[in-house]
Design an enzyme around this catalytic site. Structure first.
Site, short mmCIF file in Angstrom:
data_model
loop_
_atom_site.label_atom_id
_atom_site.label_comp_id
_atom_site.label_asym_id
_atom_site.label_seq_id
_atom_site.Cartn_x
_atom_site.Cartn_y
_atom_site.Cartn_z
N GLY A 134 4.99 -6.83 -3.72
CA GLY A 134 4.29 -7.12 -4.92
C GLY A 134 4.21 -5.94 -5.56
N ARG A 187 10.53 -10.08 -2.26
CA ARG A 187 10.43 -9.84 -0.76
C ARG A 187 11.61 -10.55 -0.55
NH1 ARG A 187 4.71 -11.47 -2.42
NH2 ARG A 187 3.51 -9.39 -2.12
N ASP A 195 2.71 -2.13 2.91
CA ASP A 195 3.43 -2.03 4.49
C ASP A 195 4.54 -3.09 4.69
OD1 ASP A 195 2.09 -4.47 3.89
OD2 ASP A 195 0.61 -4.30 5.59
N THR A 217 0.80 -0.61 -4.08
CA THR A 217 0.23 -1.77 -3.78
C THR A 217 -1.10 -1.52 -4.17
OG1 THR A 217 -0.79 -3.18 -2.27
CG2 THR A 217 -0.32 -1.28 -1.15
N ASP A 263 -3.68 -2.96 -3.08
CA ASP A 263 -4.60 -3.30 -2.17
C ASP A 263 -5.18 -2.15 -1.42
OD1 ASP A 263 -4.22 -6.11 -2.34
OD2 ASP A 263 -2.85 -6.25 -0.64
N ASP A 319 -4.39 -0.70 1.18
CA ASP A 319 -4.44 -0.76 2.60
C ASP A 319 -3.45 -0.07 3.52
OD1 ASP A 319 -2.45 -2.25 1.66
OD2 ASP A 319 -2.77 -4.13 2.93
N ARG A 348 -6.01 -9.94 0.19
CA ARG A 348 -5.56 -10.96 1.34
C ARG A 348 -6.24 -10.39 2.80
NH1 ARG A 348 -0.04 -13.47 0.33
NH2 ARG A 348 0.39 -11.57 0.49
O1 F6P Z 1 -0.40 -7.29 -1.91
C1 F6P Z 1 -0.67 -7.19 -3.15
C2 F6P Z 1 -1.20 -8.61 -3.35
O2 F6P Z 1 -1.31 -8.55 -4.84
C3 F6P Z 1 -2.35 -8.76 -2.58
O3 F6P Z 1 -3.64 -8.61 -2.90
C4 F6P Z 1 -2.28 -10.62 -2.71
O4 F6P Z 1 -2.99 -11.00 -1.63
C5 F6P Z 1 -0.92 -10.63 -2.82
O5 F6P Z 1 -0.26 -9.55 -3.02
C6 F6P Z 1 -0.47 -11.88 -3.57
O6 F6P Z 1 0.99 -12.31 -3.34
P1 F6P Z 1 1.85 -12.95 -4.27
O7 F6P Z 1 1.91 -12.24 -5.63
O8 F6P Z 1 3.18 -13.11 -3.54
O9 F6P Z 1 1.07 -14.13 -4.60
#
Ligand code: F6P
Length: 327
Positions: free
Chosen positions: A14, A75, A106, A129, A131, A133, A175
């Protein structure tokens, strides 16, 4: 000591605000040390497909202030297979690349650890990121910007919530981590904050809202992390409260991917610049399998595997502050 002549940089997973500032820093640090720099498009997928571009100090003009990533991000399922990683390694060797800087979270670091173990290829991670985390850094790139975006949005929601005496449930990203919810919640003065790390229970939520109402509050804001522990999504939570407290006029607002975009904050730009310099210098020192991060405002390194597995803990003091502030 092996002399480093050529490095590659990529963004993966992301995206987050500050990734461009980190690319710029890696490229300019390479130029400073007279190292050739290659940009890999679309993370590990671009590595497999040999989607490379040559980057000079001038290729990264005017990107420090831009959200997203000029190298794009993805990804890659193919990189999870040994066949995919073999192709990727072949492409790096064909280009005489001596080391790789991975800017991501991660999942991206996990790919880097596996790749390093299989091919003994030098990999350094920069935590990117929203997040926050990742173990081994107080801040990941993009987290500060995402917090400010979320707070600005919640402030606007508060205006309309207050005008109409409404209760708003606001879903923020995260998440598996409640950093955005907890900090943006405290920063925007939310009455309740629901996070993945802790199950406060639905009864407690109702009790708190009843208490708020009794104390004279006519509108309220509940900030909910995407992955909160109640097991109900934000719409189900809103319905539950509406059913139990018909006196409240309830609305839901999902902030979503707007939190991942936008111009990075000054904090994220400075952090990106510092981490990019360190990442290249660590590779020049022939070190590998490390993540560069920030601790007590100092740039430090952490074992890349530990950065993924070290876990993250939520700040209990902040939870307590949030409780007291909602009085
Ligand atoms: O890891 C970053 C993040 O933005 C999370 O907060 C979220 O849950 C996820 O990516 C969303 O992923 P996608 O862009 O694949 O919907």
């Amino acid at each position: 000591m092996k002399k480093i002549n050529k490095l590659a940089v990529m963004t993966s997973g992301g995206d987050s605000p500050g990734m461009n500032a980190a690319i710029r820093s890696v490229v300019r640090t390479c130029a400073y040390y007279k190292i050739e720099c290659i940009g890999i498009y679309r993370g590990y997928q671009g590595m497999i497909e040999g989607d490379f571009t040559s980057l000079t100090a001038r290729s990264v003009n005017n990107i420090i202030n831009k959200g997203g990533t000029i190298l794009k991000s993805a990804r890659s399922d193919e990189f999870r297979t040994s066949e995919g990683r073999k192709k990727a390694h072949k492409n790096l060797i064909k280009q005489n690349i001596d080391g790789l800087v991975v800017i991501g979270g991660d999942g991206s670091f996990t790919g880097g650890v596996i790749f390093n173990k299989e091919y003994n290829f030098p990999v350094i991670g920069i935590p990117g990121t929203i997040d926050n985390d990742i173990f081994g850094t107080s801040h990941t790139l993009g987290y500060d910007t995402a917090l400010n975006t979320a707070v600005e949005a919640i402030d606007k929601i508060r205006d309309t919530a207050s005008s109409h005496n409404r209760l708003f449930f606001v879903e923020v990203m995260g998440r598996d981590a409640g950093f955005i919810a907890l900090n943006a919640g405290v920063g925007a003065g939310a009455e309740e904050i629901l996070i993945p790390e802790e199950n406060l229970g639905l009864d407690r939520l109702l009790e708190s809202l009843i208490k708020s109402r009794k104390s004279g509050k006519s509108s309220s804001i509940v900030v909910v992390a995407e992955g909160d522990k109640s097991g109900r999504n934000v719409f189900e939570l809103a319905k539950y409260v509406e059913d139990n407290m018909p006196e409240y006029d309830v609305r839901v607002s999902v902030l979503g991917h707007m939190q991942r975009g936008g111009s990075p904050s000054c904090f994220d730009r400075v952090l990106a610049s510092r981490l990019g310099v360190k990442a290249v210098e660590v590779l020049i020192d022939n070190k590998t399998n490390l993540m560069v991060g920030l601790k007590d405002n100092k740039v430090i390194t952490t074992d890349l595997e530990e950065a993924i597995t070290g876990g993250h803990s939520i700040n209990n003091e902040l939870l307590r502050v949030s409780d007291i502030m909602s009085t």
